[in-house]
Design a protein around this motif. Structure first.
Motif, PDB file in Angstrom:
ATOM      1  N   ALA A 170       0.850  -1.190   0.000  1.00  0.00           N
ATOM      2  CA  ALA A 170       0.000   0.000   0.000  1.00  0.00           C
ATOM      3  C   ALA A 170       0.886   1.240   0.000  1.00  0.00           C
ATOM      4  O   ALA A 170       2.030   1.202   0.458  1.00  0.00           O
ATOM      5  CB  ALA A 170      -0.907  -0.002   1.227  1.00  0.00           C
ATOM      6  N   TYR A 171       0.382   2.328  -0.538  1.00  0.00           N
ATOM      7  CA  TYR A 171       1.117   3.586  -0.542  1.00  0.00           C
ATOM      8  C   TYR A 171       0.148   4.728  -0.290  1.00  0.00           C
ATOM      9  O   TYR A 171      -1.059   4.562  -0.352  1.00  0.00           O
ATOM     10  CB  TYR A 171       1.873   3.782  -1.855  1.00  0.00           C
ATOM     11  N   ALA A 221       5.857  12.359  -0.647  1.00  0.00           N
ATOM     12  CA  ALA A 221       6.908  12.509  -1.660  1.00  0.00           C
ATOM     13  C   ALA A 221       7.933  11.380  -1.584  1.00  0.00           C
ATOM     14  O   ALA A 221       8.484  10.967  -2.598  1.00  0.00           O
ATOM     15  CB  ALA A 221       7.594  13.860  -1.506  1.00  0.00           C
ATOM     16  N   GLY A 222       8.176  10.837  -0.405  1.00  0.00           N
ATOM     17  CA  GLY A 222       9.135   9.748  -0.260  1.00  0.00           C
ATOM     18  C   GLY A 222       8.657   8.431  -0.847  1.00  0.00           C
ATOM     19  O   GLY A 222       9.454   7.542  -1.111  1.00  0.00           O
ATOM     20  N   GLN A 223       7.353   8.294  -1.050  1.00  0.00           N
ATOM     21  CA  GLN A 223       6.801   7.049  -1.585  1.00  0.00           C
ATOM     22  C   GLN A 223       6.427   7.159  -3.058  1.00  0.00           C
ATOM     23  O   GLN A 223       6.054   6.166  -3.682  1.00  0.00           O
ATOM     24  CB  GLN A 223       5.536   6.673  -0.804  1.00  0.00           C
ATOM     25  N   GLY A 260      -5.346   6.438   2.244  1.00  0.00           N
ATOM     26  CA  GLY A 260      -5.395   7.846   2.636  1.00  0.00           C
ATOM     27  C   GLY A 260      -4.367   8.269   3.660  1.00  0.00           C
ATOM     28  O   GLY A 260      -4.032   9.445   3.750  1.00  0.00           O
ATOM     29  N   SER A 261      -3.829   7.336   4.448  1.00  0.00           N
ATOM     30  CA  SER A 261      -2.873   7.732   5.475  1.00  0.00           C
ATOM     31  C   SER A 261      -1.677   6.776   5.489  1.00  0.00           C
ATOM     32  O   SER A 261      -1.774   5.613   5.086  1.00  0.00           O
ATOM     33  CB  SER A 261      -3.543   7.746   6.852  1.00  0.00           C
ATOM     34  N   TYR A 262      -0.577   7.299   6.010  1.00  0.00           N
ATOM     35  CA  TYR A 262       0.638   6.506   6.151  1.00  0.00           C
ATOM     36  C   TYR A 262       0.394   5.323   7.084  1.00  0.00           C
ATOM     37  O   TYR A 262       0.841   4.208   6.828  1.00  0.00           O
ATOM     38  CB  TYR A 262       1.764   7.408   6.689  1.00  0.00           C
ATOM     39  N   PHE A 285      -1.416  -2.184   6.425  1.00  0.00           N
ATOM     40  CA  PHE A 285      -1.709  -3.142   5.353  1.00  0.00           C
ATOM     41  C   PHE A 285      -0.511  -4.063   5.133  1.00  0.00           C
ATOM     42  O   PHE A 285      -0.664  -5.267   4.956  1.00  0.00           O
ATOM     43  CB  PHE A 285      -2.074  -2.414   4.061  1.00  0.00           C
ATOM     44  N   GLY A 286       0.680  -3.514   5.132  1.00  0.00           N
ATOM     45  CA  GLY A 286       1.885  -4.326   4.954  1.00  0.00           C
ATOM     46  C   GLY A 286       2.023  -4.862   3.546  1.00  0.00           C
ATOM     47  O   GLY A 286       1.657  -4.205   2.575  1.00  0.00           O
TER      48      GLY A 286
END
Length: 179
Positions: free
Chosen positions: A83-84, A88-90, A160-162, A168-169
């Motif tokens: 999941a993402y 910006a880092g992802q 929607g969130s980190y 989710f992993g």
């Protein structure tokens, strides 16, 4: 060998083959048959529908509803799912914009380039967690993003969130196209 020696056997074979075919009916016979067929009502038009019992009608209605509600599925593949979210880092330099130019939102997935051959942009897909730990329900996702070129056999689900993405992993899922 000369062409005049080839022409005679070829013509002889052609006439022998033509003689073996049945004769076609006369044009008048064909036109009369077409007129007769067009002037008669079809069996579907002339026959009144047979009365159905209430049980038969209910069964027919149930079948129609079931067929209409069931998603028609197509191609399927097993992939590694992660999941993402829009950090910006992802992602690349435009974290809220997908590869197709749309904004990220729930229901958007990114596929590795190898899976994009089977499920191109705009494909609607369902996901099934093969471990059984996560239930996607009957949710339909849309392929609108792509992953880094080094990734293969993978799907990334936008969250929607980190925290949701980390929870989710990574897991194995079955991706199935919805027609």
């Amino acid at each position: 060998m000369s062409h005049k020696y080839l022409a005679a056997p070829l013509l002889l074979a052609l006439f022998a083959f033509a003689g073996a075919l049945p004769a076609l009916p006369a044009d008048k016979l064909i036109s009369d048959a077409v007129q007769t067929a067009l002037s008669q009502p079809s069996p579907a038009q002339s026959a009144a529908p047979a009365p159905q019992s209430a049980q038969q009608a209910a069964a027919q209605e149930y079948i129609q509803e079931t067929l209409a509600a069931a998603p028609r599925t197509g191609r399927s593949a097993v992939a590694r799912a992660t999941a993402y979210n829009s950090l910006a880092g992802q992602t690349d330099s435009t974290p809220h914009i997908t590869a197709t130019g749309t904004r990220t939102r729930p229901g958007v997935v990114a596929l590795s380039r190898d899976l994009l051959r089977s499920f191109p942009y705009g494909s609607r897909v369902t996901l099934q967690d093969l471990s059984g730990r996560y239930n996607f329900g009957n949710r339909v996702f849309i392929v609108e993003d792509t992953m880094a070129a080094r990734k293969t056999g993978s799907i990334d689900i936008w969250m929607g969130s980190y925290r949701d993405a980390m929870t989710f992993g990574a897991r194995q899922v079955r991706i199935t196209a919805v027609r």
